[in-house]
Design a protein around this motif. Structure first.
Motif, mmCIF file in Angstrom:
data_model
loop_
_atom_site.group_PDB
_atom_site.id
_atom_site.type_symbol
_atom_site.label_atom_id
_atom_site.label_comp_id
_atom_site.label_asym_id
_atom_site.label_seq_id
_atom_site.Cartn_x
_atom_site.Cartn_y
_atom_site.Cartn_z
ATOM 1 N N ALA A 136 0.830 -1.208 0.000
ATOM 2 C CA ALA A 136 0.000 0.000 0.000
ATOM 3 C C ALA A 136 0.864 1.257 0.000
ATOM 4 N N LEU A 137 1.942 1.250 0.780
ATOM 5 C CA LEU A 137 2.828 2.408 0.822
ATOM 6 C C LEU A 137 3.609 2.538 -0.478
ATOM 7 N N VAL A 138 4.104 1.421 -1.001
ATOM 8 C CA VAL A 138 4.840 1.446 -2.267
ATOM 9 C C VAL A 138 3.944 1.969 -3.387
ATOM 10 N N ALA A 139 2.701 1.512 -3.425
ATOM 11 C CA ALA A 139 1.787 1.938 -4.487
ATOM 12 C C ALA A 139 1.476 3.423 -4.371
ATOM 13 N N ALA A 140 1.246 3.897 -3.165
ATOM 14 C CA ALA A 140 0.890 5.303 -2.980
ATOM 15 C C ALA A 140 2.047 6.220 -3.365
ATOM 16 N N VAL A 141 3.249 5.876 -2.918
ATOM 17 C CA VAL A 141 4.405 6.712 -3.221
ATOM 18 C C VAL A 141 4.724 6.656 -4.718
ATOM 19 N N SER A 142 4.636 5.473 -5.305
ATOM 20 C CA SER A 142 4.912 5.325 -6.740
ATOM 21 C C SER A 142 3.916 6.131 -7.569
ATOM 22 N N LYS A 143 2.649 6.031 -7.233
ATOM 23 C CA LYS A 143 1.612 6.762 -7.961
ATOM 24 C C LYS A 143 1.824 8.270 -7.849
ATOM 25 N N GLN A 144 2.107 8.731 -6.614
ATOM 26 C CA GLN A 144 2.283 10.166 -6.411
ATOM 27 C C GLN A 144 3.548 10.669 -7.082
ATOM 28 N N PHE A 201 3.141 28.167 -1.814
ATOM 29 C CA PHE A 201 2.238 29.137 -2.443
ATOM 30 C C PHE A 201 0.965 28.429 -2.901
ATOM 31 N N TYR A 202 1.051 27.111 -2.981
ATOM 32 C CA TYR A 202 -0.053 26.289 -3.486
ATOM 33 C C TYR A 202 -0.295 25.153 -2.498
ATOM 34 N N THR A 203 -1.345 24.399 -2.733
ATOM 35 C CA THR A 203 -1.559 23.188 -1.961
ATOM 36 C C THR A 203 -1.793 22.035 -2.925
ATOM 37 N N SER A 204 -2.065 20.874 -2.387
ATOM 38 C CA SER A 204 -2.314 19.694 -3.217
ATOM 39 C C SER A 204 -3.400 18.862 -2.565
ATOM 40 N N VAL A 205 -3.957 17.955 -3.315
ATOM 41 C CA VAL A 205 -5.019 17.092 -2.788
ATOM 42 C C VAL A 205 -4.510 16.242 -1.625
ATOM 43 N N PRO A 206 -3.338 15.578 -1.732
ATOM 44 C CA PRO A 206 -2.880 14.768 -0.599
ATOM 45 C C PRO A 206 -2.658 15.591 0.671
ATOM 46 N N GLN A 207 -2.185 16.842 0.542
ATOM 47 C CA GLN A 207 -1.945 17.658 1.721
ATOM 48 C C GLN A 207 -3.248 17.936 2.470
ATOM 49 N N THR A 252 9.800 24.860 3.386
ATOM 50 C CA THR A 252 9.835 24.665 1.937
ATOM 51 C C THR A 252 9.242 23.321 1.536
ATOM 52 N N PHE A 253 9.670 22.270 2.212
ATOM 53 C CA PHE A 253 9.243 20.924 1.824
ATOM 54 C C PHE A 253 8.049 20.419 2.625
ATOM 55 N N GLY A 254 7.642 21.150 3.663
ATOM 56 C CA GLY A 254 6.572 20.684 4.531
ATOM 57 C C GLY A 254 5.266 20.489 3.796
ATOM 58 N N GLY A 255 4.674 19.316 3.976
ATOM 59 C CA GLY A 255 3.393 19.025 3.336
ATOM 60 C C GLY A 255 3.488 18.734 1.862
ATOM 61 N N ASN A 256 4.666 18.339 1.383
ATOM 62 C CA ASN A 256 4.790 18.043 -0.046
ATOM 63 C C ASN A 256 3.908 16.851 -0.420
ATOM 64 N N PRO A 257 3.439 16.793 -1.663
ATOM 65 C CA PRO A 257 2.471 15.751 -2.044
ATOM 66 C C PRO A 257 2.966 14.331 -1.829
ATOM 67 N N LEU A 258 4.263 14.087 -2.050
ATOM 68 C CA LEU A 258 4.785 12.732 -1.909
ATOM 69 C C LEU A 258 4.674 12.256 -0.464
ATOM 70 N N ALA A 299 2.152 9.358 1.274
ATOM 71 C CA ALA A 299 2.634 8.278 2.135
ATOM 72 C C ALA A 299 1.869 8.265 3.449
ATOM 73 N N GLY A 300 1.678 9.444 4.046
ATOM 74 C CA GLY A 300 0.940 9.519 5.305
ATOM 75 C C GLY A 300 -0.473 8.995 5.183
ATOM 76 N N LEU A 301 -1.136 9.325 4.100
ATOM 77 C CA LEU A 301 -2.493 8.808 3.874
ATOM 78 C C LEU A 301 -2.494 7.289 3.768
ATOM 79 N N ALA A 302 -1.510 6.744 3.068
ATOM 80 C CA ALA A 302 -1.431 5.286 2.926
ATOM 81 C C ALA A 302 -1.227 4.620 4.278
#
Length: 398
Positions: free
Chosen positions: A60-68, A78-84, A279-285, A289-292
């Protein structure tokens, strides 16, 4: 020269030696098992120090990270993302946080503590109370809260206004909290301090004292959170609600992520636009992973599993009836097996030779923080080996 020896020699020529010489060079893993570069297999009972919540190579983690990774790895804040957005909502939901609560994402536990220190400063006060035996990180602000002198003294003077009180002592805490106190920062279970639990009564007293003083109660759930104790968060087992908590470690299952969670609109409003960032906080990748991790803990029933495995481990260790084993403490799958003598380092060294990864968290305690997916049979491998490991360790000290 073995592959391990070659890579360790290269490590010593190319990396800062802040960690000393590594014990192993690991190449790949599966579940609770890892393999080194020479093909030797080890049962990982430390889990990256409570980080690899789903073990190694969980689909599940491999699939989520690979997909993202194939969609979007990083955007600026300056922006957000769906996973965040989804991960923030999910954390607040499993925490049972009230309306108006909020999440700030960063990249590590120390960064989450730094954010909590800034939150505390927004009270207009500068006093922070932490506990003797505490570990809250090694960045300069977090280090002021960490208690161990060997970590602190080379870098003093540190952040002023921090006082350490005896762990678990309600009277000492009551005497320390006052009108200058901005926050009390506590671990529900002191991890680096030797897996030393608080009591529910202690955390409830901290909650009452900070409320009365108008100070914040900040609970450091970096090691205890995300299912490690058999609940989503250890504070839920104590029946208290903090003003804020810090998260990291298991949240990303191995992908770096941290978070400061604030409870309620008043606390959430204390840090406004431009007053903190990453800078990197809350990045989509990392958020994917956290959601997975959270989804898998829920879908695989891992909270119940952690409670059952923790009870099994405790029963098996105590059932050994070995006088050299004085007990087992902690909760869920954050445990320390306590010993009658200073044999932990030797037990861990011989354990490694026998294919077990253990952590001598103190001279007389072995910390276990295995993946939440560890099985009873795997835990039994450790328990069955322990008497023999103690034989080897105690023989060396005679």
């Amino acid at each position: 020269m073995s592959a391990t020896d070659d890579l360790l020699a290269r490590y010593e020529r190319s990396l800062m030696q802040v960690f000393g010489r590594p014990q192993l060079v690991l190449e790949h893993g599966d579940g609770a098992w890892v393999w080194d570069v020479d093909g030797r297999r080890y049962l990982d009972l430390v889990g990256g120090i409570a980080v690899n919540a789903l073990g190694h190579n969980h689909p599940a983690l491999v699939a989520a990270v690979s997909k993202q990774a194939g969609q979007l790895v990083h955007v600026s804040n300056f922006y957000t993302s769906v996973p965040q957005v989804q991960l923030a909502e999910r954390i607040l939901a499993v925490a049972g946080a009230p309306e108006g609560s909020a999440v700030f994402f960063c990249n590590s536990g120390a960064e989450a503590i730094e954010a909590a220190v800034k939150l505390a400063r927004r009270t207009g006060r500068t006093g922070i109370i932490a506990a003797e035996g505490a570990f809250h990180g090694r960045t300069t602000g977090a280090l002021a809260l960490t208690h161990k002198a060997a970590y602190r003294e080379p870098f003093e003077p540190l952040l002023p206004g921090v006082v350490h009180v005896p762990w678990g002592d309600v009277a000492a805490l009551e005497a320390a909290v006052g009108p200058a106190t901005s926050a009390v920062v506590l671990e529900p279970i002191q991890g680096e301090g030797g897996v030393v639990p608080s009591t529910p009564e202690y955390l409830r007293a901290a909650r009452a004292l900070t409320t009365e003083a108008g100070a914040l109660l900040v609970l450091d759930e970096i090691q205890t959170g995300v299912g490690r104790t058999g609940a989503w968060f250890a504070f839920q087992q104590a029946g208290v609600v903090p003003d804020a908590m810090t998260l990291a470690k298991g949240l990303g299952g191995g992908v770096p992520i941290g978070a400061l969670v604030t409870f309620g609109p008043d606390v959430s409003a204390m840090l406004g636009a431009g007053q903190h960032g990453s800078t990197f906080g809350g990045n989509p990748l990392a958020c994917a992973a956290g959601l997975a991790v959270l989804d898998t803990i829920e879908s695989e029933g891992l909270l119940e599993h952690v409670r059952a495995m923790g009870e099994h481990l405790g029963e098996r260790v105590l059932g050994l009836g070995d006088a050299r084993v004085t007990g087992i403490r902690g909760s869920g799958l954050l445990r320390a097996v306590t010993l009658a003598g200073p044999w932990a380092a030797a037990v861990a060294a011989h354990g490694r030779e026998a294919g077990l990864i253990l952590n001598p968290v103190s001279p007389d305690a072995i910390r276990l923080a295995p993946p939440l997916v560890v099985t009873a049979d795997q835990l039994d491998l450790f328990v069955d080996a322990l008497p023999g490991l103690l034989d080897l360790a105690t023989e060396e000290t005679r």
